[in-house]
Design an enzyme around this catalytic site. Structure first.
Site, mmCIF file in Angstrom:
data_model
loop_
_atom_site.group_PDB
_atom_site.id
_atom_site.type_symbol
_atom_site.label_atom_id
_atom_site.label_comp_id
_atom_site.label_asym_id
_atom_site.label_seq_id
_atom_site.Cartn_x
_atom_site.Cartn_y
_atom_site.Cartn_z
ATOM 1 N N ALA A 5 38.617 45.583 29.971
ATOM 2 C CA ALA A 5 37.270 46.393 30.556
ATOM 3 C C ALA A 5 36.873 45.785 31.585
ATOM 4 C CB ALA A 5 36.368 46.562 29.431
ATOM 5 N N CYS A 12 38.902 31.952 36.236
ATOM 6 C CA CYS A 12 38.972 31.257 34.947
ATOM 7 C C CYS A 12 39.206 29.857 35.235
ATOM 8 C CB CYS A 12 39.991 31.971 34.349
ATOM 9 S SG CYS A 12 40.080 33.766 34.167
HETATM 10 N N1 PLP Z 1 45.268 38.472 32.810
HETATM 11 C C1 PLP Z 1 44.828 38.483 34.030
HETATM 12 C C2 PLP Z 1 45.944 38.727 35.086
HETATM 13 C C3 PLP Z 1 43.703 37.899 34.438
HETATM 14 O O1 PLP Z 1 43.177 38.039 35.771
HETATM 15 C C4 PLP Z 1 42.534 37.624 33.362
HETATM 16 C C5 PLP Z 1 41.149 37.364 33.729
HETATM 17 O O2 PLP Z 1 40.947 36.914 34.621
HETATM 18 C C6 PLP Z 1 43.101 37.648 32.224
HETATM 19 C C7 PLP Z 1 44.205 38.164 31.644
HETATM 20 C C8 PLP Z 1 42.062 37.631 30.954
HETATM 21 O O3 PLP Z 1 41.194 38.805 30.822
HETATM 22 P P1 PLP Z 1 39.765 38.627 29.860
HETATM 23 O O4 PLP Z 1 38.711 38.109 30.706
HETATM 24 O O5 PLP Z 1 39.738 40.088 29.285
HETATM 25 O O6 PLP Z 1 39.930 37.578 28.587
#
Ligand code: PLP
Length: 385
Positions: free
Chosen positions: A207, A331
């Site tokens: 989201a 991340c």
């Molecule tokens: N997959 C991708 C390609 C992403 O860029 C991210 C977050 O940066 C995620 C998965 C993880 O998403 P979430 O923050 O909803 O856990």
């Protein structure tokens, strides 16, 4: 304390920030939510809102009766559910294979260690120097033991759009029973696609990457597909994901999906216009900069290397001036290692550390963006001295 920062967000791939339309709608719901499993009228109202959100997310992905949407705590959980839910559902008599790419999000790649303990081998396909994986390499690597293939639709760092449909076709031609999962987190709301067009069995979305709240995502599955839940307990989400639903998060997801669906073509064009403007300023003013040439890329994402300037220093300098950018994936920021995606594309560690990611919102006013671009240029010039 404000929920979203006041600066100029050129880091929309990390978190898009709440869509302006959602703020008042969510505020109105603050005082009146209940546990959606309660049978009283408050609970039933929350349940109805969740089902409305499910429908809205489904509409954005062109889903119908043949798919189902399981809400999760985010795409990290949706990715883990797809990978573990298929590969760890039953003990493997013989070694099983998981086929994926070197540019996936860590929430996919980091499943490897766990999988190994359960006799599942991971095979990782590298991208070319444009950051795109080749479909025929999946054909060459698929074996009778391949149980699951996972490929993202758009990369979070380069914006590179991957040939998911072609890969799904090729691996199915090699191994009829193989299942295909797609992490479509960064593509949703930035390029048009439907679940059916991709030809996959499962798809993860989040989201906060489309203008909803953080802490909610979904795994979209073919309706009759069997998958083992990650979380067991209560009967929520058709027993596929136990735990009281994140009511607000889910409602925000539905609303963001609704507004995006109404306006997708316009939003994509606005992103493209902003990306072109930013790229033009940087190419003109910083001729030494090297653009990671991704032929097919998201309309909002620009990955640029500025030789001699450390990306982390630039992130800090711009932050002090109210502009948010990122070096590699958000991340992994705070971690000194250079981006695994850039290294997989063949950049040296030094080059990867000089690469910034600019990812744009459709809503950012053009004068703000122009100001941000000029500030970026000034900061780089100051650092070069
Ligand atoms: N997959 C991708 C390609 C992403 O860029 C991210 C977050 O940066 C995620 C998965 C993880 O998403 P979430 O923050 O909803 O856990």
């Amino acid at each position: 304390m404000l929920l979203h920062s006041e600066g100029i967000n050129l880091d929309a791939n990390a978190s898009y920030g709440l869509l302006p339309e959602l703020e008042s709608e969510l505020r109105a719901l603050f005082r009146s939510y209940s546990n959606p499993s309660s049978i009283h009228s408050g609970g039933q109202r929350s349940r109805a809102l969740i089902e409305e959100a499910r429908e809205r997310v489904g509409l954005l992905l062109g889903c119908g009766n043949t798919e189902r949407i399981v809400f999760t705590s985010g795409a990290t959980e949706a990715n883990a559910m797809a990978v573990r839910g298929i590969l760890l559902a039953e003990p493997h008599q013989q070694e099983a294979q998981f086929l994926t790419t070197a540019i996936e999000h860590p929430s996919v790649l980091e499943q490897r260690c766990l999988l190994e303990r359960f006799n599942v081998r991971t095979m990782v396909i590298a991208p070319d120097d444009n950051g795109i994986v080749r479909a025929d390499e999946f054909g060459n690597s698929c074996t009778p033991h391949t149980k699951l293939v996972s490929v993202m639709l758009a990369n979070n760092e380069t914006g590179g759009i991957q040939p998911v449909r072609e890969i799904a076709q090729i691996v199915r031609a090699c191994q009829r029973k193989v299942l295909v999962h797609c992490d479509a987190v960064q593509a949703l709301g930035k390029i048009p696609f439907t679940f059916a067009e991709l030809g996959v069995d499962m798809l993860s979305i989040s989201a906060h990457k489309i203008g909803g709240l953080t802490g909610v995502g979904a795994l979209v599955l073919r309706r009759h597909m069997e998958i083992s839940p990650l979380l067991r307990g209560g009967p929520q989400e058709s027993k596929l994901r136990a735990g009281t639903e994140n009511v607000f998060g889910i409602i925000s997801f539905g609303l963001a999906a609704k507004y995006i669906q109404e306006d997708l073509a316009k939003r994509c064009a606005a992103m493209r216009e902003r990306k072109t403007m930013l790229e033009t300023v940087l190419r003109t003013e910083l001729s030494q900069s090297v653009f990671l040439h991704v032929k097919d890329s998201l309309p909002n994402t620009l990955s640029v290397r500025i030789p001699g300037v450390k990306a982390d220093d630039l992130v800090v300098a711009l932050d002090l001036r109210g502009i948010q950018i990122s070096s590699g994936a958000a991340c992994s920021s705070g971690k000194p290692d250079p981006s695994h995606v850039l290294l997989a594309m063949g950049l040296s560690r030094e080059e990867a550390r000089e690469t910034i990611r600019l990812s744009l919102r459709a809503e950012t006013p053009l004068p703000d963006l122009e100001r941000a671009a000029r500030t970026l240029v000034q900061c780089v010039r100051g650092m070069e001295k």
